[in-house]
Design a protein around this motif. Structure first.
Motif, PDB file in Angstrom:
ATOM      1  N   ARG A 193       0.948  -0.986   0.053  1.00  0.00           N
ATOM      2  CA  ARG A 193       0.122   0.077   0.121  1.00  0.00           C
ATOM      3  C   ARG A 193       0.736   1.296  -0.072  1.00  0.00           C
ATOM      4  N   ARG A 194       0.137   2.396  -0.217  1.00  0.00           N
ATOM      5  CA  ARG A 194       0.982   3.533  -0.102  1.00  0.00           C
ATOM      6  C   ARG A 194       0.753   4.006   1.166  1.00  0.00           C
ATOM      7  N   GLY A 195       1.928   4.330   1.761  1.00  0.00           N
ATOM      8  CA  GLY A 195       1.777   4.633   3.380  1.00  0.00           C
ATOM      9  C   GLY A 195       1.539   3.730   4.251  1.00  0.00           C
ATOM     10  N   PRO A 196       1.194   3.762   5.401  1.00  0.00           N
ATOM     11  CA  PRO A 196       1.000   2.766   6.384  1.00  0.00           C
ATOM     12  C   PRO A 196       0.196   1.742   5.972  1.00  0.00           C
ATOM     13  N   GLY A 197       0.143   0.563   6.791  1.00  0.00           N
ATOM     14  CA  GLY A 197      -0.836  -0.576   6.403  1.00  0.00           C
ATOM     15  C   GLY A 197      -0.102  -1.483   5.777  1.00  0.00           C
ATOM     16  N   ARG A 198      -0.942  -3.010   6.385  1.00  0.00           N
ATOM     17  CA  ARG A 198      -0.254  -4.138   5.773  1.00  0.00           C
ATOM     18  C   ARG A 198      -0.488  -4.356   4.314  1.00  0.00           C
ATOM     19  N   PRO A 199       0.469  -5.137   3.574  1.00  0.00           N
ATOM     20  CA  PRO A 199      -0.050  -5.448   2.108  1.00  0.00           C
ATOM     21  C   PRO A 199      -1.272  -6.283   2.149  1.00  0.00           C
ATOM     22  N   ARG A 200      -2.055  -6.119   1.033  1.00  0.00           N
ATOM     23  CA  ARG A 200      -3.195  -7.000   0.561  1.00  0.00           C
ATOM     24  C   ARG A 200      -2.611  -8.092   0.243  1.00  0.00           C
ATOM     25  N   SER A 201      -3.097  -9.305   1.102  1.00  0.00           N
ATOM     26  CA  SER A 201      -2.797 -10.582   0.760  1.00  0.00           C
ATOM     27  C   SER A 201      -3.861 -11.674   0.887  1.00  0.00           C
ATOM     28  N   ARG A 202      -5.049 -11.079   1.313  1.00  0.00           N
ATOM     29  CA  ARG A 202      -6.127 -12.166   1.535  1.00  0.00           C
ATOM     30  C   ARG A 202      -7.167 -11.547   0.691  1.00  0.00           C
ATOM     31  N   PRO A 203      -7.537 -12.100  -0.548  1.00  0.00           N
ATOM     32  CA  PRO A 203      -8.425 -11.587  -1.582  1.00  0.00           C
ATOM     33  C   PRO A 203      -9.892 -12.082  -1.096  1.00  0.00           C
ATOM     34  N   ASP A 204     -11.006 -11.262  -1.398  1.00  0.00           N
ATOM     35  CA  ASP A 204     -12.375 -11.862  -0.802  1.00  0.00           C
ATOM     36  C   ASP A 204     -12.877 -13.061  -1.400  1.00  0.00           C
ATOM     37  N   ARG A 205     -12.300 -13.433  -2.549  1.00  0.00           N
ATOM     38  CA  ARG A 205     -12.680 -14.593  -3.342  1.00  0.00           C
ATOM     39  C   ARG A 205     -11.852 -15.189  -4.080  1.00  0.00           C
ATOM     40  N   VAL A 206     -11.591 -16.366  -4.274  1.00  0.00           N
ATOM     41  CA  VAL A 206     -10.594 -17.084  -5.177  1.00  0.00           C
ATOM     42  C   VAL A 206     -11.502 -18.071  -6.126  1.00  0.00           C
ATOM     43  N   ARG A 207     -11.302 -18.072  -7.348  1.00  0.00           N
ATOM     44  CA  ARG A 207     -11.798 -18.786  -8.285  1.00  0.00           C
ATOM     45  C   ARG A 207     -10.859 -19.824  -9.080  1.00  0.00           C
ATOM     46  N   GLY A 208     -11.208 -21.188  -9.263  1.00  0.00           N
ATOM     47  CA  GLY A 208     -10.415 -22.009  -9.632  1.00  0.00           C
ATOM     48  C   GLY A 208     -11.027 -23.040 -10.283  1.00  0.00           C
ATOM     49  N   ASP A 209     -10.597 -23.721 -11.206  1.00  0.00           N
ATOM     50  CA  ASP A 209     -11.111 -24.959 -11.856  1.00  0.00           C
ATOM     51  C   ASP A 209     -11.209 -26.269 -10.970  1.00  0.00           C
ATOM     52  N   LYS A 210     -11.426 -27.347 -11.569  1.00  0.00           N
ATOM     53  CA  LYS A 210     -11.738 -28.480 -10.949  1.00  0.00           C
ATOM     54  C   LYS A 210     -10.395 -29.090 -10.137  1.00  0.00           C
ATOM     55  N   ALA A 211      -9.126 -28.751 -11.079  1.00  0.00           N
ATOM     56  CA  ALA A 211      -7.779 -29.212 -10.252  1.00  0.00           C
ATOM     57  C   ALA A 211      -7.637 -28.660  -9.051  1.00  0.00           C
ATOM     58  N   TYR A 212      -8.053 -27.624  -8.484  1.00  0.00           N
ATOM     59  CA  TYR A 212      -7.994 -27.056  -7.316  1.00  0.00           C
ATOM     60  C   TYR A 212      -9.124 -27.471  -6.157  1.00  0.00           C
ATOM     61  N   SER A 213      -9.799 -28.446  -6.597  1.00  0.00           N
ATOM     62  CA  SER A 213     -11.049 -28.745  -5.438  1.00  0.00           C
ATOM     63  C   SER A 213     -10.462 -29.982  -4.655  1.00  0.00           C
ATOM     64  N   SER A 214     -10.302 -29.555  -3.531  1.00  0.00           N
ATOM     65  CA  SER A 214      -9.673 -30.374  -2.346  1.00  0.00           C
ATOM     66  C   SER A 214      -9.992 -29.865  -1.139  1.00  0.00           C
ATOM     67  N   ARG A 215     -10.044 -30.917   0.125  1.00  0.00           N
ATOM     68  CA  ARG A 215     -10.263 -30.278   1.143  1.00  0.00           C
ATOM     69  C   ARG A 215      -9.388 -29.141   1.984  1.00  0.00           C
ATOM     70  N   ASP A 216      -8.093 -29.727   1.725  1.00  0.00           N
ATOM     71  CA  ASP A 216      -7.130 -28.788   2.119  1.00  0.00           C
ATOM     72  C   ASP A 216      -6.821 -27.424   1.495  1.00  0.00           C
ATOM     73  N   ASN A 217      -7.250 -27.337   0.110  1.00  0.00           N
ATOM     74  CA  ASN A 217      -7.473 -26.045  -0.374  1.00  0.00           C
ATOM     75  C   ASN A 217      -8.645 -25.381  -0.052  1.00  0.00           C
ATOM     76  N   ARG A 218      -9.637 -25.837   0.365  1.00  0.00           N
ATOM     77  CA  ARG A 218     -11.097 -25.188   0.824  1.00  0.00           C
ATOM     78  C   ARG A 218     -10.753 -24.887   2.236  1.00  0.00           C
ATOM     79  N   ALA A 219      -9.936 -25.613   3.059  1.00  0.00           N
ATOM     80  CA  ALA A 219      -9.675 -25.405   4.392  1.00  0.00           C
ATOM     81  C   ALA A 219      -8.861 -24.220   4.320  1.00  0.00           C
TER      82      ALA A 219
END
Length: 312
Positions: A193-219
């Motif tokens: 960010r410009r100025g103080p504040g932590r970097p943005r690292s947690r998106p509100d939503r993540v979209r992916g295809d079937k290759a990323y469908s696993s319990r670990d990834n959803r957790a």
């Protein structure tokens, strides 16, 4: 200005970010000519010695590209462009409006066939290479090259925003799966960010295809506080139904949101317009990542920099 070279407006954006800017004389002369030479090679995929004479000695162009790939200069320029867009500067107002609603990212991977010129790098102990961060990333001595069905390939695991611009990525050997790279790629997402504040690292939503469908990834996404829009393959759906109550509830899936995942496919299409990305010619992984970064800079410049004729 020739084809595939930086316009005056694009050059003015990145010129202050280059090392040695403003120093008279010295080794850092003719930055623009060198940068245009790097872009020409990335777009055409030609060998370095075959660069046209208008870009100067090819050794100078290659050495500066190699050095800036190693010391993080290309990466710093890309980060600055992302910071400006995220902060809502004059050329990034749309990004600011989108970020007020929901910050969504899209994940996918693409394979890059390795040319024979990319093979043959001498093997060195892993201690001689800088570590690329935490997580199950490939061994540094592999140079992100591996055997897959397509032969000797590298795989690029990337995140893009909804405007089909690359945010961050990881390279791996071509035979590596997509799901194990889910967390490492997201861990590399840090928009300062410009100025103080932590970097943005947690998106509100993540979209992916079937290759990323696993319990670990959803957790993992639940721990981040991010919504998951990931398609579920048929075998997982059948297995859950077979278990009855023990299978639990089906994961939430928004078809409307999933349609917007095509942004990462369009990002890959933009990237592979550069022949040095579609086919890997670089022996070293860090130089190949530098080629990916300089082409990503071009994608961001084309999207954020308005030319004088467009504003008139």
């Amino acid at each position: 200005m020739r084809r595939h070279e930086l316009t005056d407006a694009q050059w003015q954006r990145i010129e202050p970010l280059l090392p040695g800017n403003g120093r008279p004389g010295g080794q850092w002369a003719d930055h623009r000519r060198v940068v245009n030479g790097v872009l020409f090679r990335a777009r055409s995929g030609m060998p370095w010695p075959d660069l046209p004479d208008r870009y100067g000695p090819w050794q100078t162009v290659y050495e500066r590209h190699r050095r800036w790939s190693a010391d993080g200069t290309w990466k710093t320029i890309l980060q600055e462009l992302q910071i400006e867009a995220d902060a809502g500067d004059p050329d990034g107002t749309h990004a600011r409006q989108v970020s007020r609603q929901e910050w969504a990212v899209n994940i996918d991977s693409t394979s890059c066939r390795a040319h024979q010129h990319a093979a043959g790098a001498p093997r060195k102990p892993a201690a001689d290479y800088p570590q690329k961060g935490a997580g199950p990333v490939m061994r540094p001595m592999d140079e992100a090259l591996g055997r897959s069905r397509g032969g000797l390939t590298s795989k690029v695991h990337l995140l893009s925003d909804d405007r089909a611009r690359p945010l961050t990525w990881q390279t791996s050997p071509g035979q590596r799966g997509d799901s194990p790279m889910f967390a490492p790629v997201l861990q590399g997402l840090r928009i300062r960010r410009r100025g103080p504040g932590r970097p943005r690292s947690r998106p509100d939503r993540v979209r992916g295809d079937k290759a990323y469908s696993s319990r670990d990834n959803r957790a993992y996404l639940r721990r981040l506080g991010s919504k998951a829009t990931i398609a579920q393959p048929d075998d997982q759906r059948t297995h859950r139904k077979r278990r009855g109550r023990l299978g639990g509830r089906p994961p939430v899936f928004d078809k409307t949101q999933y349609r917007r995942r095509n942004a990462v496919e369009r990002c890959v299409n933009k990237w592979k317009q550069f022949r040095a990305v579609a086919t890997r010619y670089d022996k070293r992984d860090y130089i190949f990542n530098g080629t990916l970064t300089v082409t990503a800079i071009t994608i961001w410049l084309r999207d954020t920099v308005q030319e004088p004729s467009e504003t008139a």
